[in-house]
Write an enzyme that holds these catalytic residues in place. Structure first.
Site, PDB file in Angstrom:
ATOM      1  N   GLY A  96       0.833  -1.194   0.000  1.00  0.00           N
ATOM      2  CA  GLY A  96       0.000   0.000   0.000  1.00  0.00           C
ATOM      3  C   GLY A  96       0.870   1.247   0.000  1.00  0.00           C
ATOM      4  O   GLY A  96       2.028   1.215  -0.427  1.00  0.00           O
ATOM      5  N   CYS A  97       0.327   2.352   0.469  1.00  0.00           N
ATOM      6  CA  CYS A  97       1.086   3.597   0.550  1.00  0.00           C
ATOM      7  C   CYS A  97       2.385   3.347   1.308  1.00  0.00           C
ATOM      8  O   CYS A  97       2.377   2.811   2.410  1.00  0.00           O
ATOM      9  CB  CYS A  97       0.264   4.663   1.258  1.00  0.00           C
ATOM     10  SG  CYS A  97       1.169   6.206   1.546  1.00  0.00           S
ATOM     11  N   PHE A  98       3.517   3.757   0.723  1.00  0.00           N
ATOM     12  CA  PHE A  98       4.807   3.389   1.304  1.00  0.00           C
ATOM     13  C   PHE A  98       5.182   4.120   2.582  1.00  0.00           C
ATOM     14  O   PHE A  98       6.138   3.767   3.262  1.00  0.00           O
ATOM     15  CB  PHE A  98       5.938   3.518   0.285  1.00  0.00           C
ATOM     16  CG  PHE A  98       5.968   4.800  -0.518  1.00  0.00           C
ATOM     17  CD1 PHE A  98       5.627   6.032   0.025  1.00  0.00           C
ATOM     18  CD2 PHE A  98       6.359   4.767  -1.850  1.00  0.00           C
ATOM     19  CE1 PHE A  98       5.679   7.196  -0.713  1.00  0.00           C
ATOM     20  CE2 PHE A  98       6.420   5.933  -2.612  1.00  0.00           C
ATOM     21  CZ  PHE A  98       6.071   7.150  -2.043  1.00  0.00           C
ATOM     22  N   TRP A  99       4.438   5.159   2.952  1.00  0.00           N
ATOM     23  CA  TRP A  99       4.765   5.875   4.179  1.00  0.00           C
ATOM     24  C   TRP A  99       4.698   4.969   5.411  1.00  0.00           C
ATOM     25  O   TRP A  99       5.595   4.978   6.247  1.00  0.00           O
ATOM     26  CB  TRP A  99       3.786   7.045   4.379  1.00  0.00           C
ATOM     27  CG  TRP A  99       3.856   8.121   3.352  1.00  0.00           C
ATOM     28  CD1 TRP A  99       4.879   8.384   2.487  1.00  0.00           C
ATOM     29  CD2 TRP A  99       2.844   9.100   3.079  1.00  0.00           C
ATOM     30  NE1 TRP A  99       4.582   9.447   1.690  1.00  0.00           N
ATOM     31  CE2 TRP A  99       3.339   9.922   2.026  1.00  0.00           C
ATOM     32  CE3 TRP A  99       1.594   9.376   3.609  1.00  0.00           C
ATOM     33  CZ2 TRP A  99       2.602  10.994   1.515  1.00  0.00           C
ATOM     34  CZ3 TRP A  99       0.855  10.436   3.102  1.00  0.00           C
ATOM     35  CH2 TRP A  99       1.357  11.238   2.056  1.00  0.00           C
ATOM     36  N   PRO A 101       4.595   1.389   5.765  1.00  0.00           N
ATOM     37  CA  PRO A 101       5.580   0.314   5.859  1.00  0.00           C
ATOM     38  C   PRO A 101       6.989   0.809   6.169  1.00  0.00           C
ATOM     39  O   PRO A 101       7.723   0.162   6.930  1.00  0.00           O
ATOM     40  CB  PRO A 101       5.514  -0.327   4.467  1.00  0.00           C
ATOM     41  CG  PRO A 101       4.127  -0.047   4.002  1.00  0.00           C
ATOM     42  CD  PRO A 101       3.797   1.310   4.529  1.00  0.00           C
TER      43      PRO A 101
END
Length: 294
Positions: A96-99, A101
């Site tokens: 998903g949005c990499f922020w 993880p």
């Protein structure tokens, strides 16, 4: 005898010689050949006896030490244990949005396994580079037109198969792999669940973990996902495109921004039952990595 030669783990030269001599007439009639010669075994046996004789007759402590060392080297030359499997230090994960993880892995995973991550960046990776833009912007990726997936790109310190496996288990704790092309409010192909692998060992472990997670979901050992089918795609890693500077360590700089990632559970459950673990252990023991050498 040839089968025993391939499969046994410990075979002494006297036993091997005796068996070969006893079966020699029969083997000649059947035109069976050995993967070694009797003269070779006899020579090895004679050399071993000569070394032992020399060791017994010497009175010097230094010479005894040299004889023992020579004998140990001879034994080690017969059976050489294989070393650990090599695995790439580069890891790329789409969740998903990499922020989110990035924040969880660079902080929390590092706390669980101190010093395990050498460096990490967020960016984009195309499952099929031939159909993707060369250097897309963040907005192009989010819109779904660039052909990329948002990923966290990591470099591990002292990578091992065990560390890589722990990282994948952590990956499944912080996102929902059952929502195809979606994580929470983020929808589109850029937010798919992906494990981009580098090398055969990474691919082997990744596919095994995906299958085991699916089995655990099917058997209700994992119950915290929205769906019942694991949608994670395992694919070869391609060129990594680093995202703009503003997106690196984004949640560290903007802690109040909404994030779709959170812990689905405090720990990762055992993926096999006790019976399955026992069977797996037995299979691994049967395949213990020894090479027979004459």
């Amino acid at each position: 005898l040839e089968s025993a030669h391939r499969s046994c783990k410990i075979v002494t030269l006297p036993i091997l010689l005796h068996a070969a001599q006893a079966l020699s007439p029969t083997m000649k009639k059947l035109r069976i050949t050995l993967p070694f010669s009797l003269s070779q075994i006899n020579k090895e046996k004679q050399d071993s006896n000569d070394r032992n004789s020399n060791c017994d007759s010497t009175e010097s402590t230094k010479e005894n030490s040299m004889c023992n060392s020579s004998s140990s080297k001879t034994k080690r030359s017969l059976f050489k244990k294989k070393g650990p499997e090599k695995i790439s230090s580069k890891v790329s994960l789409g969740a998903g949005c990499f922020w989110g993880p990035e924040e969880f892995i660079m902080k929390d995973f590092q706390q669980r396994f101190p010093g395990s991550i050498k460096r990490g960046k967020v960016g984009f990776m195309a499952p099929d580079p031939s159909k993707a833009m060369r250097n897309p912007t963040y907005d192009q990726v989010c819109s779904g037109v660039s052909g990329h997936v948002e990923v966290v790109h990591l470099e591990l310190n002292n990578p091992t198969p065990e560390l890589y496996e722990e990282l994948l288990k952590f990956f499944y704790l912080i996102h929902d792999p059952t929502t195809k092309d979606r994580q929470g409010l983020d929808i589109g192909p850029a937010f798919a669940s992906y494990i981009f692998t580098t090398g055969e060992e990474q691919e082997r472990i990744a596919r095994r973990i995906v299958n085991e997670v699916q089995l655990a979901v099917s058997r209700a050992r994992i119950i915290w996902y929205e769906g019942k089918k694991i949608e994670t795609i395992v694919a070869p890693a391609t060129r990594f495109v680093q995202a703009e500077r503003i997106h690196q360590r984004y949640l560290e700089k903007h802690p109040n921004v909404h994030c779709n990632h959170y812990y689905r559970a405090d720990y990762f459950p055992s993926l096999q039952s006790e019976e399955e673990n026992l069977l797996l252990t037995q299979e691994e023991s049967a395949d213990e990595s020894f090479e027979f050498r004459i």
